[in-house]
Every structure is written in C-alpha cells, then in structure tokens.
Write an enzyme that holds these catalytic residues in place. Structure first.
Site, PDB file in Angstrom:
ATOM      1  N   GLN A 196     112.523  22.467   2.221  1.00  9.33           N
ATOM      2  CA  GLN A 196     112.121  21.349   3.077  1.00  9.33           C
ATOM      3  C   GLN A 196     112.458  20.056   2.338  1.00  9.33           C
ATOM      4  OE1 GLN A 196     110.454  22.278   6.408  1.00  9.33           O
ATOM      5  NE2 GLN A 196     111.825  23.825   5.560  1.00  9.33           N
ATOM      6  N   ARG A 216     106.303  17.695   5.621  1.00  6.96           N
ATOM      7  CA  ARG A 216     107.551  16.970   5.447  1.00  6.96           C
ATOM      8  C   ARG A 216     108.645  17.587   6.305  1.00  6.96           C
ATOM      9  NH1 ARG A 216     109.028  15.645   0.713  1.00  6.96           N
ATOM     10  NH2 ARG A 216     107.041  15.944  -0.339  1.00  6.96           N
ATOM     11  N   ALA A 237     103.644  19.531  12.320  1.00  9.40           N
ATOM     12  CA  ALA A 237     104.699  20.304  11.669  1.00  9.40           C
ATOM     13  C   ALA A 237     105.912  19.435  11.322  1.00  9.40           C
ATOM     14  CB  ALA A 237     105.110  21.463  12.558  1.00  9.40           C
ATOM     15  N   HIS A 238     106.899  20.068  10.687  1.00  7.52           N
ATOM     16  CA  HIS A 238     108.050  19.320  10.188  1.00  7.52           C
ATOM     17  C   HIS A 238     108.881  18.709  11.311  1.00  7.52           C
ATOM     18  CE1 HIS A 238     110.322  23.462   9.879  1.00  7.52           C
ATOM     19  NE2 HIS A 238     109.984  23.165  11.113  1.00  7.52           N
ATOM     20  N   ASN A 239     109.402  17.518  11.000  1.00  4.17           N
ATOM     21  CA  ASN A 239     110.308  16.774  11.876  1.00  4.17           C
ATOM     22  C   ASN A 239     109.658  16.243  13.155  1.00  4.17           C
ATOM     23  OD1 ASN A 239     112.284  19.215  10.653  1.00  4.17           O
ATOM     24  ND2 ASN A 239     112.996  17.119  10.371  1.00  4.17           N
TER      25      ASN A 239
END
Length: 345
Positions: A196, A216, A237-239
């Site tokens: 990540q 991240r 969560a990511h993004n």
C-alpha cells in the site's frame, strides 16, 4: 468564564427577551440547568419541558418564545447558537509548549517551538509538526508525516508515515490514520499482500472520532476533504475520497475506491460498497446499505426494520422463493393477456 445574556446576543446575532443582565456561567440540558446555566430547544417535541426548567435563560427560535415565560436568547438556529455558546464558555484547555521527558522525538523531525509532545509520544524522522500542535500521551507520528497548525491529537493516535493532517483538526483517542489498506492478490490457495504505497491526506478542520481507521491508498491517496466530521469506530478503506463538510456517524463502513461528494451525511451503521460514486448533498439513513452509485441528491434508505422474530422468519422463508413467485406471476400475466386478446377477437 462568565457572560451576561446581552453579550451573548451581541456575539451571536440574537435578541434578548427578559433579563438581559442575567449571568451565564455554563450550558446544560433543560432538566439539569441551574440559574447560571443556559439551555436550548431545537426540537419542538421538548417544549413541554420548558415549564419545569430552572435555567437562567433558554435559547429559542422566534416561533417558540410564546411557550416560555423566562429570559430567552432568540436566534434563527438554536442548536448552532448553543454550540457557539458552549464553545465560548468551555474552551479547549490550553497547554505549555515543549517535549515531555518520556517522549521520543527524532533529531531529524521538525517540531514548531509552540507545539507540545506529550508523555511516551513518538515522532519519527523528517516528520513536520506545525505551530500550536498538541500531541497527547502515547501518540505516534510516522516518518515524513505532516501535522498542520493547531491540530490536536488527544491520546494514542497514530498518524502513519507520509500521511498529512491539515490545520485545526481534532483526532480522538485510538484514531489510526494511514494503516495499510486491505489489498491482497490470490496466489493459488494463498494470498499475496499488495504493498500500500499511497498516503492519507486530510484537509483542514477535520474531526476524527475514537477508534476510527482511515487506510492509506494502494497507489493513489485516500483523501478526506476540509470540514469533514467522522464519528467513532468508522472504517474508511483505501483510495476513498470524501468531499468537504460531509459528516459520517458511528460504525459506518466504506469500501475501497468509493467517492463521496460534498455536504453528504451517512447515518450510523450504514455500509457503502466499493468502486462507486455518491454525488454531493446525499443523505443516507442509519443502517442502510449502498450497493450502487447515487447520481442524484436526496435522502436514501435501504434497511429493513426489526419486527417480531416469528413474523421475520416467515418472511425470510418466503424470500427464498421470491424468484419462483415472480416467474409464476409473469406467466400468469402472460396467460391473462392472451385471454384478453382472445376475448377481443
């Protein structure tokens, strides 16, 4: 701090009905307020409680003044005014700048002289701590992270490496910013971790509740816009990207690569599946599950209310046959249509 009702009216664009010189020292509910407290009503269902309150004054809308005989501060938005008065009378405690002897601060970190680094906090190399920042006991700030001016990490907050927190933010205990996103590639029967490599970038005046986690990004950054308010125990969560001044209540889960617009609200325990988009000014009610993009502003719900278990079990059993019932109904409609056509002929 003490202030009279006239001064509150001047500060917060209100007007006084009754004793303008009544002294106010604190805020309280209608039931617990004393003669030096101010209370408020923003929901008319509580008007009946006005008769029994011992508050020195009550913040009211113009439409509700007739229901109260005591001193009142009359404003357009009682809830907002109450928040402003509470902030005035109960400000965040100040602190002396410096570094506690038990803190571990890298010599390569850049810490403003007006900041405070609390007991057992850790600040890694090349981190940047801005003016007036408060880093409480047990917090961790990773390498190359940036904390903007006047931001407050209450205690046991983690700001991961290279992550950015803007100015005038508030992070409650246990908040984790910049943990790895849940990224894995299937390798036969096993899982290969996907590094990540993105960051979390948080804007100004953002509040993050206790034990809330913001992952991240995998490659691009996870972004939280200015003025966003996150309650306790939220998973982002990511993004994910969240627009300015959106507010999200406790226990919401937002899956990866979702984009949420500006001025949205998500009620407690709502869920949002990944890779979808929610436009500005959308309000999702508590317990709802969002499984597709929302392209029009408005209020959205998808939850089923609780009901007696016997009734729910019967309904759940019938749901298993829903597709069969729909197919039978379609065939019946087709036969009826044929019958009507034959009757015409």
């Amino acid at each position: 701090m003490t202030v009279n009702l006239a001064e509150l009216a001047r500060r917060f664009q209100g007007k006084v009905r009754g004793d303008a010189d009544v002294v106010i020292e604190g805020v309280a509910s209608l039931q617990t307020a004393g003669p030096r407290d101010i209370a408020y009503i923003s929901d008319r269902k509580y008007l009946s409680q006005l008769a029994g309150t011992k508050a020195g004054a009550v913040i009211l809308a113009e439409t509700d003044v007739a229901h109260y005989s005591g001193s009142a501060l009359i404003v357009a938005n009682p809830h907002l005014c109450f928040a402003q008065v509470a902030d005035l009378l109960h400000p965040t405690p100040g602190f002396r700048p410096g570094v506690h002897p038990t803190a571990v601060v890298s010599t390569a970190a850049k810490v403003a002289a007006t900041a405070w680094i609390g007991p057992h906090a850790v600040v890694e190399a090349d981190a940047m701590i801005g003016e007036g920042v408060y880093i409480g006991a047990g917090c961790y700030v990773g390498a190359h992270a940036m904390i903007g001016s006047k931001t407050r990490l209450v205690a046991h907050v983690v700001i991961g490496e290279r992550c950015v927190a803007g100015n005038d933010c508030l992070f409650h205990p246990g908040a984790v910013i910049g943990s790895d996103g849940f990224g894995f590639a299937k390798d036969g029967e096993q899982w290969q971790k996907v590094p990540q490599l993105g960051r979390v970038v948080i804007g100004d005046k953002v509040e993050v509740g206790a034990n809330t986690t913001v992952d991240r990004g995998a490659l691009n950054d996870t972004v939280i816009g200015d003025g966003v308010k996150l309650d306790n125990q939220i998973q982002i969560a990511h993004n994910v990207r969240i627009g300015e001044n959106t507010a999200i209540a406790a226990c919401v889960g937002i899956a990866g690569s979702t984009i949420i617009g500006k001025r949205c609200t998500l009620g407690g325990q709502a869920g949002v599946t990944g890779h979808l988009e929610i436009v500005d000014d959308v309000h999702v009610t508590a317990g709802s599950l969002v499984t597709s993009s929302i392209t029009q502003p408005g209020v959205y719900s998808s939850s089923l209310k609780a009901e007696p278990v016997e009734k729910w079990r019967r309904n759940a059993a019938r749901l298993h046959h829903l597709d069969e019932i729909v197919q039978r109904l379609a065939k019946l409609e087709e036969r009826l249509q044929q019958h009507f056509e034959e009757q015409k002929n």
